[in-house]
Write a protein that holds these residues in place. Structure first.
Motif, PDB file in Angstrom:
ATOM      1  N   GLY A  50       0.885  -1.255   0.012  1.00  0.00           N
ATOM      2  CA  GLY A  50       0.126  -0.001   0.092  1.00  0.00           C
ATOM      3  C   GLY A  50       0.881   1.212  -0.061  1.00  0.00           C
ATOM      4  O   GLY A  50       2.009   1.272   0.556  1.00  0.00           O
ATOM      5  N   HIS A  51       0.199   2.356  -0.393  1.00  0.00           N
ATOM      6  CA  HIS A  51       0.918   3.434  -0.638  1.00  0.00           C
ATOM      7  C   HIS A  51       0.966   4.301   0.689  1.00  0.00           C
ATOM      8  O   HIS A  51       0.270   5.249   0.994  1.00  0.00           O
ATOM      9  N   GLY A  52       1.704   3.945   1.620  1.00  0.00           N
ATOM     10  CA  GLY A  52       1.747   4.367   3.149  1.00  0.00           C
ATOM     11  C   GLY A  52       2.490   5.465   3.268  1.00  0.00           C
ATOM     12  O   GLY A  52       2.396   6.104   4.544  1.00  0.00           O
ATOM     13  N   CYS A  53       3.203   5.993   2.243  1.00  0.00           N
ATOM     14  CA  CYS A  53       3.782   7.357   2.542  1.00  0.00           C
ATOM     15  C   CYS A  53       3.408   8.305   1.476  1.00  0.00           C
ATOM     16  O   CYS A  53       4.036   9.332   1.422  1.00  0.00           O
ATOM     17  N   GLY A  54       2.239   7.958   0.603  1.00  0.00           N
ATOM     18  CA  GLY A  54       1.734   9.111  -0.187  1.00  0.00           C
ATOM     19  C   GLY A  54       2.871   9.205  -1.543  1.00  0.00           C
ATOM     20  O   GLY A  54       2.562  10.285  -2.069  1.00  0.00           O
ATOM     21  N   HIS A  55       3.412   8.142  -2.048  1.00  0.00           N
ATOM     22  CA  HIS A  55       4.464   8.404  -3.143  1.00  0.00           C
ATOM     23  C   HIS A  55       3.292   8.345  -4.488  1.00  0.00           C
ATOM     24  O   HIS A  55       3.979   8.946  -5.518  1.00  0.00           O
ATOM     25  N   ASN A  56       2.333   7.702  -4.403  1.00  0.00           N
ATOM     26  CA  ASN A  56       1.599   8.113  -5.788  1.00  0.00           C
ATOM     27  C   ASN A  56       1.074   9.340  -5.950  1.00  0.00           C
ATOM     28  O   ASN A  56       1.167   9.796  -6.727  1.00  0.00           O
ATOM     29  N   LEU A  57       0.989  10.042  -4.984  1.00  0.00           N
ATOM     30  CA  LEU A  57       0.666  11.385  -5.106  1.00  0.00           C
ATOM     31  C   LEU A  57       1.903  12.413  -5.278  1.00  0.00           C
ATOM     32  O   LEU A  57       1.839  13.314  -5.937  1.00  0.00           O
ATOM     33  N   LEU A  58       3.109  11.955  -4.467  1.00  0.00           N
ATOM     34  CA  LEU A  58       4.191  12.874  -4.752  1.00  0.00           C
ATOM     35  C   LEU A  58       4.850  12.776  -6.107  1.00  0.00           C
ATOM     36  O   LEU A  58       5.101  13.833  -6.631  1.00  0.00           O
ATOM     37  N   GLY A  59       4.839  11.660  -6.769  1.00  0.00           N
ATOM     38  CA  GLY A  59       5.489  11.868  -8.242  1.00  0.00           C
ATOM     39  C   GLY A  59       4.385  12.375  -9.208  1.00  0.00           C
ATOM     40  O   GLY A  59       4.722  13.280  -9.823  1.00  0.00           O
ATOM     41  N   SER A  60       3.181  12.329  -9.030  1.00  0.00           N
ATOM     42  CA  SER A  60       2.174  12.940  -9.918  1.00  0.00           C
ATOM     43  C   SER A  60       2.093  14.440  -9.735  1.00  0.00           C
ATOM     44  O   SER A  60       2.187  15.114 -10.703  1.00  0.00           O
ATOM     45  N   GLY A  61       2.059  14.679  -8.276  1.00  0.00           N
ATOM     46  CA  GLY A  61       2.400  16.281  -8.176  1.00  0.00           C
ATOM     47  C   GLY A  61       3.607  16.832  -8.835  1.00  0.00           C
ATOM     48  O   GLY A  61       3.413  18.026  -9.282  1.00  0.00           O
ATOM     49  N   SER A  62       4.575  16.216  -8.851  1.00  0.00           N
ATOM     50  CA  SER A  62       5.855  16.901  -9.408  1.00  0.00           C
ATOM     51  C   SER A  62       5.685  16.908 -10.954  1.00  0.00           C
ATOM     52  O   SER A  62       6.439  17.879 -11.330  1.00  0.00           O
ATOM     53  N   MET A  63       5.138  15.618 -11.249  1.00  0.00           N
ATOM     54  CA  MET A  63       4.837  15.941 -12.701  1.00  0.00           C
ATOM     55  C   MET A  63       4.175  16.875 -13.456  1.00  0.00           C
ATOM     56  O   MET A  63       4.499  17.866 -14.293  1.00  0.00           O
ATOM     57  N   LEU A  64       3.194  17.258 -12.764  1.00  0.00           N
ATOM     58  CA  LEU A  64       2.210  18.231 -12.918  1.00  0.00           C
ATOM     59  C   LEU A  64       2.943  19.626 -12.909  1.00  0.00           C
ATOM     60  O   LEU A  64       2.588  20.238 -13.759  1.00  0.00           O
ATOM     61  N   ALA A  65       3.733  19.761 -11.852  1.00  0.00           N
ATOM     62  CA  ALA A  65       4.311  21.116 -11.849  1.00  0.00           C
ATOM     63  C   ALA A  65       5.347  21.327 -12.897  1.00  0.00           C
ATOM     64  O   ALA A  65       5.230  22.233 -13.428  1.00  0.00           O
ATOM     65  N   ALA A  66       6.060  20.091 -13.344  1.00  0.00           N
ATOM     66  CA  ALA A  66       7.081  20.447 -14.345  1.00  0.00           C
ATOM     67  C   ALA A  66       6.475  20.627 -15.566  1.00  0.00           C
ATOM     68  O   ALA A  66       6.995  21.287 -16.443  1.00  0.00           O
TER      69      ALA A  66
END
Length: 468
Positions: free
Chosen positions: A111-127
């Motif tokens: 399970g994504h217990g540290c939120g890395h599913n959000l982390l990468g997606s948010g950084s990609m959105l910014a870039a």
């Protein structure tokens, strides 16, 4: 910052947001462990290619590490701004989304217990949003997204750093899901992971115990020695261990093999080296006491984070301009349900009440989801976690923020994080993180003096205490 560029950036992020919230949910649904994030990487590469980024695979020799570049390929093409992304999950944290009770989707699953599913997606959105603004505005700069595997114990960024993947970067920007909104103006603990493997001699535990040499005894004695060491090591240092091989299940047999995995942490890299040497000595002593042989198998590690005050100030200014992060009543209600499942919430609330908020009156921030902004006065704190972002921060100026993707008081590496990992509130906070990172990147590009100040601060911290 130019207002026209700022408005374009906000519009681009809102336009692209549905694509990347869906991507975050897709990665949440296929949680993969360190160095095996193949589906997550394929999804991220597909998204970056679709938006005109050039892909470099197998960075540092890692199958699930990649970079995605936009803009020119040389210093004459402008500063190179990096965005840091992650996508690995944790074992044993499978959880149904959107409910406030522990209920695994798959017993024993990931399970994504540290939120890395959000982390990468948010950084990609910014870039990607920033690339669109730069293209329309004619501003000269280069962007690079780093798809970084195995932050959870594999320390993928450390391997990428050693391979030179961050050479030439002007500044690196990242974020992490969390329980508050604010710059992450703190250092972390440097960490070393080490397996201590003992080899003894099997024997019948009743008929010939004198012939046996117990590797399990060696592990237990080592752990006892480490427990006594805790009294005599720096207050901010940490030791954690797990017996990964107890040698078998038959107490009538003297265990001929056993091993223990240690995580050794300390605020500074030189202090860590000293502490590792002391733990190694304890292992040697345990082997001598039990007549066993021992082997040390390093499992990697990470440096402490060097925070960067000028970049923190820039990011904090961007967050101030963006204002409060507001949630809906339904989002607050779900967060309140999650909080009802947490231990020590009162202690967390007391701690948060003592922290000044730059956007909310005193006390107003004590809500299920933080909607304000942690104040920043230029000082740095010493954190107690560890991350391979630290290795990046020793070769390039790094700045990170956090946004309130989780209910106040939620501990990372928990089923509660997974339950909140694809909620509308988490999506909203991820989008805000993208706005912060993209805005920070744009300001660094537009203000060369910030680049110079950041590097001066970076050099000073490399030469001294990282968080002072």
């Amino acid at each position: 910052m130019e207002q026209g560029s700022t408005d374009l950036l906000a519009a681009e992020i809102q336009r692209l947001a549905p694509v990347f919230t869906a991507l975050a949910d897709d990665i949440w649904a296929t949680p993969e462990l360190c160095f095996n994030e193949h589906r997550s990487v394929a999804a991220q590469i597909g998204a970056m290619e679709a938006h005109g980024f050039r892909i470099t695979r197998n960075v540092g020799g890692l199958e699930t590490a990649f970079t995605a570049d936009w803009g020119g390929d040389g210093a004459a093409d402008g500063p190179l701004i990096a965005f840091l992304g992650e996508f690995d999950a944790l074992p044993g944290l499978s959880q149904v989304a959107g409910i406030a009770e522990a209920r695994p989707l798959e017993p024993g699953g990931n399970g994504h217990g540290c939120g890395h599913n959000l982390l990468g997606s948010g950084s990609m959105l910014a870039a990607i949003a920033l690339s669109q603004v730069l293209a329309r505005s004619g501003i000269k700069a280069r962007l690079r997204y780093y798809g970084c595997p195995a932050e959870e114990g594999g320390w993928g960024k450390a391997i990428m750093v050693r391979a030179g993947a961050f050479d030439g970067v002007t500044a690196a920007i990242g974020w992490h899901p969390g329980t508050f909104n604010g710059v992450r103006a703190r250092s972390t603990l440097a960490i070393s992971n080490r397996i201590y493997r003992f080899e003894g001699r099997a024997a019948h535990a009743a008929m010939a115990p004198h012939l046996g040499r117990s590797a399990l005894d060696a592990v237990e004695l080592m752990n006892i020695g480490a427990n006594f060491l805790r009294e005599h090591m720096p207050a901010d240092a940490r030791l954690h261990y797990a017996i990964t091989d107890a040698g078998g299940h038959a107490p009538g047999v003297v265990q001929a093999r056993a091993e223990v995995l240690y995580m050794i942490r300390s605020p500074e890299r030189d202090e860590l080296q000293d502490l590792v040497a002391r733990v190694d000595d304890i292992a040697q002593g345990a082997a001598l006491m039990t007549g066993t042989a021992f082997e040390i198998v390093p499992q990697g590690g990470a440096a402490n984070v060097l925070p960067n005050a000028p970049l923190c100030a820039v990011m904090h200014g961007v967050m101030m301009r963006l204002g409060r992060l507001s949630f809906t009543e339904a989002e607050r209600a779900f967060a309140a349900d999650i909080r009802a499942t947490l231990a020590n919430v009162a202690a967390t609330d007391r701690r948060d009440a003592a922290l000044p908020d730059a956007l909310l009156p005193a006390g107003e921030g004590l809500v299920p989801l933080h909607e304000g902004l942690r104040a920043y006065d230029g000082r740095m704190a010493q954190g107690t976690g560890s991350t391979d972002v630290g290795d990046v921060s020793w070769v390039v100026s790094v700045v990170e923020c956090a946004t309130a993707t989780w209910a106040a008081g939620t501990a990372s590496h928990s089923w509660q994080v997974v339950a909140q990992g694809k909620s509308p509130g988490a999506h909203r906070a991820m989008i805000r993180a993208a706005e912060i990172m993209a805005g920070t990147g744009l300001e660094i590009i537009l203000r060369p003096e910030i680049q110079a100040e950041a590097w001066q601060d970076h050099a000073r911290r490399r030469a001294g205490r990282s968080y002072e």
